[in-house]
Design an enzyme around this catalytic site. Structure first.
Site, PDB file in Angstrom:
ATOM      1  N   HIS A   1      18.001  51.657  40.859  1.00  0.00           N
ATOM      2  CA  HIS A   1      17.271  52.167  42.029  1.00  0.00           C
ATOM      3  C   HIS A   1      16.573  51.086  42.841  1.00  0.00           C
ATOM      4  O   HIS A   1      15.860  51.381  43.788  1.00  0.00           O
ATOM      5  CB  HIS A   1      16.243  53.211  41.602  1.00  0.00           C
ATOM      6  CG  HIS A   1      15.116  52.649  40.783  1.00  0.00           C
ATOM      7  ND1 HIS A   1      15.203  52.462  39.424  1.00  0.00           N
ATOM      8  CD2 HIS A   1      13.894  52.206  41.140  1.00  0.00           C
ATOM      9  CE1 HIS A   1      14.077  51.941  38.986  1.00  0.00           C
ATOM     10  NE2 HIS A   1      13.259  51.769  40.002  1.00  0.00           N
TER      11      HIS A   1
HETATM   12  C1  UD1 Z   1       9.159  53.685  43.438  1.00  0.00           C
HETATM   13  C2  UD1 Z   1       8.451  52.369  43.248  1.00  0.00           C
HETATM   14  C3  UD1 Z   1       9.262  51.478  42.317  1.00  0.00           C
HETATM   15  C4  UD1 Z   1       9.581  52.185  41.021  1.00  0.00           C
HETATM   16  C5  UD1 Z   1      10.233  53.527  41.303  1.00  0.00           C
HETATM   17  C6  UD1 Z   1      10.377  54.270  40.013  1.00  0.00           C
HETATM   18  C7  UD1 Z   1       7.127  51.466  45.134  1.00  0.00           C
HETATM   19  C8  UD1 Z   1       7.137  50.512  46.247  1.00  0.00           C
HETATM   20  N1  UD1 Z   1       8.322  51.636  44.505  1.00  0.00           N
HETATM   21  O1  UD1 Z   1      10.397  53.423  44.089  1.00  0.00           O
HETATM   22  O2  UD1 Z   1       8.523  50.318  42.016  1.00  0.00           O
HETATM   23  O3  UD1 Z   1      10.443  51.397  40.254  1.00  0.00           O
HETATM   24  O4  UD1 Z   1       9.377  54.289  42.188  1.00  0.00           O
HETATM   25  O5  UD1 Z   1      11.239  55.331  40.069  1.00  0.00           O
HETATM   26  O6  UD1 Z   1       6.119  52.049  44.831  1.00  0.00           O
HETATM   27  N2  UD1 Z   1      12.289  60.686  46.647  1.00  0.00           N
HETATM   28  C9  UD1 Z   1      12.637  61.967  46.344  1.00  0.00           C
HETATM   29  N3  UD1 Z   1      11.834  62.659  45.483  1.00  0.00           N
HETATM   30  C10 UD1 Z   1      10.717  62.140  44.940  1.00  0.00           C
HETATM   31  C11 UD1 Z   1      10.371  60.829  45.265  1.00  0.00           C
HETATM   32  C12 UD1 Z   1      11.176  60.110  46.113  1.00  0.00           C
HETATM   33  O7  UD1 Z   1      13.632  62.496  46.818  1.00  0.00           O
HETATM   34  O8  UD1 Z   1      10.044  62.842  44.157  1.00  0.00           O
HETATM   35  C13 UD1 Z   1      13.175  59.926  47.551  1.00  0.00           C
HETATM   36  C14 UD1 Z   1      12.682  59.914  48.994  1.00  0.00           C
HETATM   37  O9  UD1 Z   1      13.787  59.962  49.831  1.00  0.00           O
HETATM   38  C15 UD1 Z   1      12.000  58.564  49.098  1.00  0.00           C
HETATM   39  C16 UD1 Z   1      12.838  57.696  48.174  1.00  0.00           C
HETATM   40  O10 UD1 Z   1      13.231  58.566  47.122  1.00  0.00           O
HETATM   41  O11 UD1 Z   1      11.981  58.081  50.412  1.00  0.00           O
HETATM   42  C17 UD1 Z   1      12.084  56.509  47.615  1.00  0.00           C
HETATM   43  O12 UD1 Z   1      10.854  56.901  47.011  1.00  0.00           O
HETATM   44  P1  UD1 Z   1       9.615  55.846  46.891  1.00  0.00           P
HETATM   45  O13 UD1 Z   1       8.540  56.433  46.089  1.00  0.00           O
HETATM   46  O14 UD1 Z   1       9.271  55.341  48.260  1.00  0.00           O
HETATM   47  O15 UD1 Z   1      10.262  54.625  46.174  1.00  0.00           O
HETATM   48  P2  UD1 Z   1      11.152  54.553  44.878  1.00  0.00           P
HETATM   49  O16 UD1 Z   1      12.466  53.962  45.249  1.00  0.00           O
HETATM   50  O17 UD1 Z   1      11.123  55.849  44.169  1.00  0.00           O
HETATM   51  N1  UDP Z   2      13.384  57.307  32.755  1.00  0.00           N
HETATM   52  C1  UDP Z   2      13.494  58.680  32.540  1.00  0.00           C
HETATM   53  N2  UDP Z   2      14.555  59.339  33.061  1.00  0.00           N
HETATM   54  C2  UDP Z   2      15.521  58.719  33.806  1.00  0.00           C
HETATM   55  C3  UDP Z   2      15.386  57.330  34.023  1.00  0.00           C
HETATM   56  C4  UDP Z   2      14.302  56.647  33.495  1.00  0.00           C
HETATM   57  O1  UDP Z   2      12.648  59.270  31.863  1.00  0.00           O
HETATM   58  O2  UDP Z   2      16.470  59.385  34.246  1.00  0.00           O
HETATM   59  C5  UDP Z   2      12.195  56.595  32.218  1.00  0.00           C
HETATM   60  C6  UDP Z   2      12.462  55.358  31.412  1.00  0.00           C
HETATM   61  O3  UDP Z   2      12.716  55.646  30.066  1.00  0.00           O
HETATM   62  C7  UDP Z   2      11.160  54.603  31.598  1.00  0.00           C
HETATM   63  C8  UDP Z   2      10.772  54.934  33.014  1.00  0.00           C
HETATM   64  O4  UDP Z   2      11.462  56.147  33.330  1.00  0.00           O
HETATM   65  O5  UDP Z   2      10.169  55.117  30.702  1.00  0.00           O
HETATM   66  C9  UDP Z   2      11.144  53.834  33.954  1.00  0.00           C
HETATM   67  O6  UDP Z   2      10.931  54.244  35.271  1.00  0.00           O
HETATM   68  P1  UDP Z   2      11.738  53.671  36.503  1.00  0.00           P
HETATM   69  O7  UDP Z   2      12.990  53.015  36.055  1.00  0.00           O
HETATM   70  O8  UDP Z   2      11.840  54.775  37.486  1.00  0.00           O
HETATM   71  O9  UDP Z   2      10.707  52.632  37.136  1.00  0.00           O
HETATM   72  P2  UDP Z   2      10.455  51.065  36.904  1.00  0.00           P
HETATM   73  O10 UDP Z   2      10.130  50.871  35.476  1.00  0.00           O
HETATM   74  O11 UDP Z   2      11.676  50.355  37.366  1.00  0.00           O
HETATM   75  O12 UDP Z   2       9.320  50.773  37.814  1.00  0.00           O
END
Ligand code: UD1
Ligand code: UDP
Length: 366
Positions: free
Chosen positions: A208
């Site tokens: 992601h």
């Molecule tokens: C965020 C964090 C990232 C983390 C990731 C974990 C920041 C800058 N990034 O990235 O560090 O690794 O979460 O998963 O804080 N969306 C949905 N449903 C949701 C949330 C998001 O559909 O519940 C979609 C939306 O289109 C949104 C996009 O995902 O624009 C990105 O969401 P966002 O929270 O901005 O960043 P992540 O890529 O999730």
């Molecule tokens: N994780 C989860 N379901 C998924 C993918 C990840 O529960 O489908 C968990 C994973 O085991 C870890 C956490 O989510 O505990 C990591 O989050 P993510 O990869 O979204 O964020 P990051 O660590 O990169 O910020």
């Protein structure tokens, strides 16, 4: 003397497994009263609610419901919504975890109003400022009064940035507290079996990071490497909403759905994901947390990034950094399947008790 008031903040998926053990450890002390603020950065049930039920986290005391947006929009909305909460509740400390926008937004609001900030998972550095998380880490650590570090690299990074040593505590990894606590429940779910997968005979993938999935070039590489891996063994790929949206935008979702051996699914709950990770032959990821969890489990992990803020997972653990290159990933995967993957060991203090050590620091300070 009144109770120590700690206001914990969580907002996005990787925050929930970090606050869970903190809230549990804080609840164990009659001297601490902890509250939970959910910013609403993540809101889909499978990116938020599922972790409350899987990990037994009490419902948030306050929900800011900020939702998605650009970095500036999201950060600003969290700040605006958090400020009145802080002014009303007046905690002794704001406790933030990780490196997401919710982390930096609430730290900044607190520091400006002269509330003390404690950062859990401080000091991690990728030295790559094109990552939004690196900006969040640098700023949060500068704003923090107490810094809890999960691996030794964090101590040197913070010292170099002028953070006084008395504010820094090497306590271990709260994400591993959660893993250690829930591993047996996760195993009992037998998720691989339920999906018809044989143990150590499938690969689990999560991707992601904007650098990998936001552009067409990156997505095509992701597609090619998953297609190649799917020829070799089953690949389970729970797709993050960012990644899904980009694949659809570029008209690549259908092609990936049709790839032989690749099973796409919605993001999974914690226990199902852990159950799969534990039995996977290999994990392919760009997640921060998954690099640590695979190291703890001893499962070979290929991280599709040029750098990591968690170097101990490479130095001691099972993690290998691999460029986003289908040929190189294929070669590394093949080596793992031949039984020549990294073995690794568990880093110091990743023992399931980091949150208790954090609690004890608070008790000592007050
Ligand atoms: C965020 C964090 C990232 C983390 C990731 C974990 C920041 C800058 N990034 O990235 O560090 O690794 O979460 O998963 O804080 N969306 C949905 N449903 C949701 C949330 C998001 O559909 O519940 C979609 C939306 O289109 C949104 C996009 O995902 O624009 C990105 O969401 P966002 O929270 O901005 O960043 P992540 O890529 O999730
Ligand atoms: N994780 C989860 N379901 C998924 C993918 C990840 O529960 O489908 C968990 C994973 O085991 C870890 C956490 O989510 O505990 C990591 O989050 P993510 O990869 O979204 O964020 P990051 O660590 O990169 O910020």
């Amino acid at each position: 003397m009144g109770a120590i008031e700690l206001m914990c903040v969580a907002g996005a998926r990787p925050n929930f497994m970090k606050v869970a053990p903190l809230l549990r450890a804080f609840a164990d002390s009659p001297r601490i009263r902890a509250t939970l603020v959910h910013t609403g950065q993540h809101y889909d049930p499978n990116l938020s609610q599922v972790f409350f039920s899987d990990l037994g986290i009490p419902p948030p005391d306050i929900h800011l419901n900020v939702g998605s947006g650009s970095h500036a929009q999201q950060t600003a909305r969290i700040m605006q919504a958090f400020e009145p909460v802080l002014e009303e509740k007046k905690p002794d400390f704001v406790v933030v975890v990780g490196d997401v926008n919710s982390t930096v937004a609430c730290s900044l609001v607190a520091a400006k109003l002269c509330y003390r900030v404690a950062h859990v998972e401080a000091g991690l550095r990728s030295f790559d400022r094109t990552m939004p998380e690196e900006i969040n880490r640098l700023l949060t650590d500068q704003l923090s009064d107490l810094l809890f570090v999960s691996e030794e690299s964090g101590l040197a990074n913070l010292a170099r940035e002028g953070v006084p040593a008395r504010a820094v505590h090497l306590v271990g990894n709260v994400m591993i507290d959660t893993l250690a606590r829930f591993l047996s429940s996760a195993r009992a779910r037998k998720t691989p079996e339920r999906l018809g997968l044989s143990p150590k005979n499938f690969c689990l993938a999560t991707l992601h990071r904007p650098a990998n999935v936001d552009g067409r070039e990156g997505l095509l590489r992701v597609l090619a490497l998953l297609e190649a891996a799917g020829q070799r063994l089953s690949v389970v790929f729970p797709v993050h909403p960012r990644t899904r949206a980009r694949l659809e935008e570029h008209g690549l979702w259908e092609r990936l759905s049709a790839a032989r051996g690749v099973r796409l699914c919605e993001p999974l709950g914690y226990l199902d994901f852990l159950s799969l990770m534990d039995e996977a032959a290999a994990v392919v990821t760009d997640s921060g947390g998954v690099q640590e969890e695979t190291t703890y489990l001893g499962v070979p992990c290929l991280t599709l990034r040029p750098n990591t803020e968690r170097p101990v997972t490479v130095e001691l653990g099972t993690n290998e950094l691999v460029p986003l290159d289908p040929v190189l990933v294929g070669e590394r995967l093949e080596r793992i399947l031949r039984g020549q993957g990294k073995r690794g060991s568990v880093p110091p203090l990743w023992d399931g008790h980091a949150a208790e050590r954090i609690r004890d620091v608070f008790l000592k300070i007050f």
